[in-house]
Design a protein around this motif. Structure first.
Motif, mmCIF file in Angstrom:
data_model
loop_
_atom_site.group_PDB
_atom_site.id
_atom_site.type_symbol
_atom_site.label_atom_id
_atom_site.label_comp_id
_atom_site.label_asym_id
_atom_site.label_seq_id
_atom_site.Cartn_x
_atom_site.Cartn_y
_atom_site.Cartn_z
ATOM 1 N N GLN A 12 3.075 -8.806 -2.761
ATOM 2 C CA GLN A 12 2.854 -7.778 -1.783
ATOM 3 C C GLN A 12 2.004 -8.249 -0.720
ATOM 4 O OE1 GLN A 12 1.670 -3.646 -1.991
ATOM 5 N NE2 GLN A 12 0.515 -4.150 -0.265
ATOM 6 N N GLU A 24 -1.913 -5.433 1.823
ATOM 7 C CA GLU A 24 -2.558 -4.331 1.308
ATOM 8 C C GLU A 24 -3.805 -4.010 2.063
ATOM 9 O OE1 GLU A 24 -5.200 -1.649 -0.703
ATOM 10 O OE2 GLU A 24 -5.764 -3.917 -0.313
ATOM 11 N N ALA A 44 3.037 -2.344 1.413
ATOM 12 C CA ALA A 44 3.918 -1.436 0.388
ATOM 13 C C ALA A 44 4.745 -0.663 1.330
ATOM 14 C CB ALA A 44 2.888 -0.318 -0.319
ATOM 15 N N TYR A 48 3.880 3.267 -3.823
ATOM 16 C CA TYR A 48 4.782 3.065 -4.859
ATOM 17 C C TYR A 48 4.846 4.154 -5.887
ATOM 18 C CZ TYR A 48 4.484 -1.950 -3.116
ATOM 19 O OH TYR A 48 4.261 -3.132 -2.550
#
Length: 396
Positions: A137, A140, A148, A344
């Motif tokens: 990813q 962040e 995300a 998530y």
């Protein structure tokens, strides 16, 4: 699969030199949030060489590497972050950042390398039955509109179904190789509040003809100290910190305005709502009491990170099998920092794990911080064993 066939730390011993090399390369070439093009290319090329089906450009520079073994219907996701921070590195390491003002000061270089180590091991041994999605990813550290959020909006879980998702972050101050687990709220929601107080400027010798925003701001700062002390249940945790107060440019001038900026942390949605309501009420009422006005910009950041019970217990058992219960802390203390892995966990059950980076080492976001390479094989073995256990035929 018998217990003896699940991955151990010793299984990764031969991979250590390669993992060191990968981590040092990523550390030497940091890229900030939304800029991780070369890091993503570097990671994707390795994953494709190991036989993964790699989907690039998911929610920006995000990658998903998928590997299916056998006919098992279960799926699992494991996530690592890739971005660096706008910090001037002061480690003096021979693999220090070559990009001035950019640094892997939070260990994302290590997180990415750990997951790459697991990826290679899983591809070589293929001792599982089902599908694993390895999620690399970007962004962040963005604070809002993060990697995300963007990957989820780009159909992450529709395109790559996950029965559960797991992530990991290193934790300086805890012995290296020690895992930390906590079901329920682990990391705080993080909001930012920007307040502009508009008064009426004037001469310092004639304050009665002005409305002094410095006095108003000072009153607001003091009144805000009651929010946590008198509006939040003592059994709950919350933080309201005014980190910036700017106003004026000369000692004999009452300025026209003042700007306050604050960080607000909470561990439950109810407390988060209370904090916003009380901050708004205090700022407005204090400003009105002095004849000023206030403009409030309440910026919602990452939500509370809430680990699900079953997945946290499962991950804890995997860690105890791998390193022994003496190297596992459960429950791990709540952390006032925030993490976009929380998004998530709003979509799928899962667990965010802490891994000790060593005692007496610089903290995260410090110009002298460095990820502890002793964790590379430990972390890679943990992810490998977790996937093998989650996708074992015995769990089907």
């Amino acid at each position: 699969m018998s217990e003896s066939h699940y991955c151990t730390v010793a299984d990764l011993a031969d991979a250590r030199p390669q993992l060191d090399e990968i981590r040092h390369h990523i550390h030497r070439h940091p890229e900030l949030s939304y800029e991780e093009a070369e890091t993503a290319r570097f990671v994707a090329d390795k994953l494709e060489a190991w036989g993964y089906d790699v989907t690039r450009n998911v929610g920006g520079h995000g990658l998903v590497a998928s590997l299916k073994v056998g006919t098992g219907p279960r799926t699992v996701g494991v996530r690592a972050d890739m971005d660096a921070l706008p910090i001037h590195e002061q480690t003096g390491l021979d693999y220090a950042s070559v990009h001035d003002g950019k640094m892997h000061a939070c260990g994302h270089d290590g997180h990415t390398t750990v997951l790459l180590g697991a990826a290679q091991q899983l591809a070589q041994t293929r001792r599982f039955d089902g599908t694993v999605h390895l999620i690399f990813q970007p962004a962040e550290e963005a604070g809002s509109d993060s990697g995300a959020v963007r990957m989820i909006a780009d159909g992450l879980f529709e395109r790559f179904p996950c029965d559960a998702i797991f992530g990991l972050h290193n934790h300086p101050g805890v012995p290296v190789g020690t895992f930390g687990f906590r079901a329920g709220p682990l990391m705080a929601a993080s909001d930012t509040v920007k307040v502009r107080i508009v008064g009426r400027g004037g001469h310092a010798a004639r304050p009665h003809l002005a409305v002094d925003p410095v006095v108003v701001g000072s009153s607001i700062v003091m009144a805000l100290q009651t929010v946590v002390a008198r509006n939040v249940d003592p059994n709950e945790a919350a933080v309201v910190t005014v980190g910036s107060f700017r106003s004026g440019y000369a000692p004999n001038v009452i300025p026209e305005d003042a700007v306050l900026e604050m960080s607000v942390r909470s561990f439950s949605p109810a407390v988060r709502e209370t904090l916003e309501a009380r901050i708004r009420a205090i700022v407005d009422s204090q400003a009105q009491a002095y004849g000023a006005t206030a403009e409030i910009d309440f910026i919602r950041g990452y939500p509370v990170l809430v680990n699900s019970e079953a997945e946290t217990e499962f991950a804890r058992r995997v860690a105890e099998e791998l390193v022994g219960p003496e190297h596992v802390i459960a429950p791990f203390p709540p952390i006032a920092g925030s993490e976009d892995f929380a998004y998530y966990l709003q979509q799928r059950p899962g667990c965010f794990v802490r891994l000790g980076n060593g005692e007496g080492r610089p903290m995260l976001h410090n110009a002298r911080y460095d990820f502890n390479d002793e964790n590379l094989t430990i972390g890679a073995a943990f992810w490998t064993r977790l996937v093998e256990r989650f996708l074992s035929k015995e769990r089907a």
